[in-house]
Design a protein around this motif. Structure first.
Motif, short mmCIF file in Angstrom:
data_model
loop_
_atom_site.label_atom_id
_atom_site.label_comp_id
_atom_site.label_asym_id
_atom_site.label_seq_id
_atom_site.Cartn_x
_atom_site.Cartn_y
_atom_site.Cartn_z
N VAL A 117 0.82 -1.23 0.00
CA VAL A 117 0.00 0.00 0.00
C VAL A 117 0.85 1.28 0.00
CG1 VAL A 117 -2.04 -1.04 1.09
CG2 VAL A 117 -0.31 0.03 2.54
N ILE A 118 2.07 1.16 0.52
CA ILE A 118 2.90 2.36 0.56
C ILE A 118 3.79 2.50 -0.65
CG2 ILE A 118 4.84 3.46 1.79
CD1 ILE A 118 2.23 3.86 3.24
N TRP A 119 4.46 1.43 -1.02
CA TRP A 119 5.50 1.56 -2.05
C TRP A 119 5.03 1.23 -3.45
CZ3 TRP A 119 9.63 4.07 -0.27
CH2 TRP A 119 9.91 4.01 1.11
N PHE A 120 3.93 0.50 -3.60
CA PHE A 120 3.52 0.09 -4.94
C PHE A 120 2.21 0.74 -5.42
CE2 PHE A 120 6.66 -2.97 -3.79
CZ PHE A 120 7.29 -3.30 -4.97
N MET A 121 1.54 1.42 -4.51
CA MET A 121 0.30 2.09 -4.91
C MET A 121 0.61 3.56 -5.20
SD MET A 121 -2.30 0.10 -4.90
CE MET A 121 -1.24 -1.00 -5.78
N LYS A 122 -0.38 4.26 -5.79
CA LYS A 122 -0.07 5.66 -6.06
C LYS A 122 0.09 6.40 -4.72
CE LYS A 122 -4.56 7.73 -7.15
NZ LYS A 122 -5.49 7.15 -6.34
N LYS A 123 0.83 7.48 -4.77
CA LYS A 123 1.34 8.10 -3.55
C LYS A 123 0.25 8.37 -2.50
CE LYS A 123 4.47 11.85 -2.34
NZ LYS A 123 3.62 12.98 -1.98
N ASN A 124 -0.93 8.76 -2.98
CA ASN A 124 -1.96 9.17 -2.01
C ASN A 124 -2.94 8.08 -1.63
OD1 ASN A 124 -1.07 11.65 -1.50
ND2 ASN A 124 -2.24 12.65 -3.15
N PHE A 125 -2.64 6.85 -2.04
CA PHE A 125 -3.62 5.77 -1.81
C PHE A 125 -4.05 5.68 -0.35
CE2 PHE A 125 -4.35 1.32 -0.56
CZ PHE A 125 -5.45 1.03 -1.34
N MET A 126 -3.08 5.56 0.56
CA MET A 126 -3.43 5.40 1.98
C MET A 126 -4.06 6.67 2.53
SD MET A 126 -3.29 2.52 3.29
CE MET A 126 -3.61 2.74 5.02
N LYS A 127 -3.50 7.81 2.10
CA LYS A 127 -4.01 9.07 2.63
C LYS A 127 -5.49 9.25 2.27
CE LYS A 127 -2.74 13.83 2.72
NZ LYS A 127 -2.23 14.77 1.73
N GLU A 128 -5.82 8.93 1.04
CA GLU A 128 -7.22 9.08 0.61
C GLU A 128 -8.15 8.17 1.42
OE1 GLU A 128 -6.20 10.14 -3.98
OE2 GLU A 128 -7.32 8.29 -3.59
N GLN A 129 -7.68 6.94 1.64
CA GLN A 129 -8.52 6.00 2.39
C GLN A 129 -8.66 6.41 3.86
OE1 GLN A 129 -10.40 3.44 1.37
NE2 GLN A 129 -9.87 4.15 -0.67
N LEU A 130 -7.55 6.88 4.44
CA LEU A 130 -7.59 7.23 5.86
C LEU A 130 -8.39 8.50 6.11
CD1 LEU A 130 -3.84 6.55 6.79
CD2 LEU A 130 -5.82 5.21 7.48
N THR A 131 -8.38 9.40 5.13
CA THR A 131 -9.07 10.68 5.36
C THR A 131 -10.43 10.73 4.67
OG1 THR A 131 -8.05 11.66 3.41
CG2 THR A 131 -6.88 11.98 5.48
N ASN A 132 -10.86 9.64 4.04
CA ASN A 132 -12.08 9.64 3.21
C ASN A 132 -12.04 10.83 2.24
OD1 ASN A 132 -12.83 7.40 4.56
ND2 ASN A 132 -14.45 8.35 5.78
N ASN A 133 -10.98 10.83 1.46
CA ASN A 133 -10.73 11.89 0.46
C ASN A 133 -10.66 13.28 1.05
OD1 ASN A 133 -10.51 10.21 -1.76
ND2 ASN A 133 -12.74 10.02 -1.86
N GLY A 134 -9.99 13.38 2.18
CA GLY A 134 -9.71 14.70 2.76
C GLY A 134 -10.76 15.20 3.73
N SER A 135 -11.77 14.39 4.06
CA SER A 135 -12.80 14.95 4.95
C SER A 135 -12.58 14.64 6.44
CB SER A 135 -14.19 14.52 4.50
OG SER A 135 -14.24 13.13 4.38
N VAL A 136 -11.81 13.62 6.78
CA VAL A 136 -11.56 13.33 8.21
C VAL A 136 -10.07 13.03 8.47
CG1 VAL A 136 -13.86 12.40 8.83
CG2 VAL A 136 -12.18 10.90 7.77
N ASN A 137 -9.69 13.00 9.75
CA ASN A 137 -8.34 12.56 10.16
C ASN A 137 -7.17 13.21 9.42
OD1 ASN A 137 -9.64 10.57 11.77
ND2 ASN A 137 -9.71 9.20 10.01
N LYS A 138 -7.31 14.49 9.06
CA LYS A 138 -6.27 15.10 8.22
C LYS A 138 -4.91 15.13 8.91
CE LYS A 138 -9.40 18.07 6.14
NZ LYS A 138 -10.08 19.24 6.38
N TYR A 139 -4.92 15.30 10.24
CA TYR A 139 -3.63 15.45 10.93
C TYR A 139 -2.99 14.14 11.31
CZ TYR A 139 -5.26 20.16 10.81
OH TYR A 139 -5.70 21.35 10.35
N ILE A 140 -3.84 13.13 11.57
CA ILE A 140 -3.25 11.88 12.04
C ILE A 140 -2.85 10.96 10.87
CG2 ILE A 140 -5.46 10.72 12.48
CD1 ILE A 140 -4.08 9.59 15.01
N ALA A 141 -3.47 11.17 9.70
CA ALA A 141 -3.17 10.31 8.56
C ALA A 141 -1.66 10.28 8.21
CB ALA A 141 -4.00 10.71 7.34
N PRO A 142 -0.96 11.44 8.20
CA PRO A 142 0.47 11.39 7.87
C PRO A 142 1.28 10.56 8.88
CG PRO A 142 -0.33 13.65 7.80
CD PRO A 142 -1.45 12.83 8.34
#
Ligand code: PFF
Length: 436
Positions: free
Chosen positions: A388-413
């Protein structure tokens, strides 16, 4: 498949209860107390907590992301991310089969103990509890109860995701908590219970940070959180798009830790109260506890209550690895759910029967346990993090963790950082240690 066509779990609570149902099982109630008993009580608890934070939760999040993004069974999910990674899904299905090969057996023991407590025969026998356990082991009954447990699981899984799995978890999980708290309160009034608390809650840091203890604790975290074998991928494929993956994984982990802790708070005071050894090993629950119940008023009732608890906890877990195989068969081979569940159950019966007869001189029970918990689950979790980190596109995990930027913005990184460096390195370390 679109979210509309595919089955999905209802609200937030259902998602937590169903995932916690998979996580909380024999791992928390049977495995945790005896491992903690052998590895220094609370010392073990501390390392276990750290392991859940450092490897368990990040690995669970990676699996949630894969499952919810793809909305497919374990094999289909990894394949749709990359055709070169479908084998990771297959390793999950194989691991689910291996776990089936021994988990149902212990779950079957608890069913037998429930029946024998309820009909009073356990406390009327002239044999000691150890002798009863050995006599039981030497008879055909473990196989009979194991098959009964598989059929019970089959009944729920074949009813489907919403009517079977979700409904069962919504009833069984709260029941499990109520029973556990009731038992914890009951044992607190037993003579000498305080010795048990002292043992379980005393902290021996020298023991806690031995490499062997760390290894055991991490293994326990994988097993207990059901990560590294496609189970959480499969369950997350039924999550809704607005489900908050981070809070789900935190809630599931907290509930699992809480139940492990409560199980310790039931078992150790009881063990000390009866003047028995906390380091009894796997038989702790099946030999030591009946001994304790027998000294209590209404022995059969307490014993039956306790084994109802073990049966419920096991059932919500067996459902989850049954579902890994059922979903795979039904989606990949376009079979109906009923047929897929029937094939899965038949396979499980076959594997468990093999385990009983120790075919070709191989002890399948130990082999299945070793391969699944020590090899496939750590490797599966490690490779899922890498994927999920090295073979997916860069924002794959971030998008999933934040539901496309709507939640968990600070903890996702922070989670992404853990998944990138900390979690894989730690898992790699235990894996190598384990091998050596
Ligand atoms: N987490 C379960 C337990 O602790 O008993 C065991 C388990 C269930 C492992 C489902 C793996 C799995 F897919």
């Amino acid at each position: 498949m679109s979210e509309n066509k595919r089955a999905s779990f209802g609200g937030k609570l259902s998602v937590i209860l169903v995932s916690a149902g998979s996580a909380i099982g024999l791992g928390a109630i049977w495995r945790f107390p005896y491992i903690a008993g052998k590895h220094g009580g609370a010392a073990f608890l501390v390392v276990f907590l750290l392991s859940v934070l450092a490897v368990g939760i990040p690995a669970m999040l990676a699996e949630f992301a894969v499952g919810r993004k793809t909305r497919k069974n374990a094999v289909g999910a990894f394949r749709s991310l990359s055709k070169y990674w479908s084998w990771l899904g297959y390793s999950g299905v194989i691991c689910a089969m291996l776990i089936s090969g021994y988990y149902y057996i212990i779950a079957g023991w608890s069913l037998e103990y429930l029946v024998n407590s309820a009909d009073g025969s356990m406390f009327a026998s002239s044999l000691t509890f150890k002798e009863q356990f050995e006599a039981f082991q030497g008879s055909y009954r473990p196989l009979f109860y194991c098959i009964a447990f598989i059929l019970l699981t089959h009944f729920i899984v074949s009813r489907g995701v919403e009517k079977g799995i979700e409904k069962a978890s919504r009833i069984m999980m709260p029941a499990l908590f109520v029973i556990l708290v009731l038992m914890a309160v009951r044992v607190a009034f037993m003579p000498n219970a305080v010795e048990g608390y002292r043992f379980f809650l005393s902290c021996d840091f020298a023991e806690a940070f031995k490499p062997e203890t760390i290894m055991m604790a991490m293994g326990q975290a994988f097993f207990s959180l059901s990560v590294g074998m496609g189970c959480m991928v499969t369950y997350a494929s039924y999550f809704k798009n607005n489900n908050n993956l981070l809070s789900t994984s935190f809630n599931v982990s907290i509930l699992t830790i809480l139940v492990s802790l409560l199980a310790g708070l039931v078992i150790f005071p009881a063990v000390f109260s009866a003047g028995l050894q906390p380091t009894e090993g796997p038989a702790l629950v099946f030999v030591t506890l009946p001994e304790i119940f027998s000294g209590m008023p209404l022995a059969a009732v307490w014993s039956a209550i306790f084994f109802v608890l073990v049966v419920l906890a096991s059932l919500t877990s067996t459902i989850s690895f049954h579902e890994v195989i059922t979903a795979y068969l039904s989606e990949e081979f376009k079979l109906s759910r009923k047929v897929s569940a029937a094939i899965t159950s038949a396979l499980s019966i076959l594997l468990c029967t093999m385990t009983f007869f120790s075919l070709f001189g191989v002890d399948f029970f130990t082999l299945f346990d070793y391969l699944s918990a020590n090899i496939i689950m750590p490797l599966g979790a490690l490779l899922t993090c890498i994927l999920v980190i090295w073979f997916m596109k860069k924002n794959f995990m971030k998008e999933q963790l934040t539901n496309n930027g709507s939640v968990n913005k600070y903890i996702a990184p922070v989670v992404v950082f853990m998944l990138k460096y900390v979690t894989p390195l730690l898992i790699f370390y235990i894996f190598i240690k384990n091998f050596i």
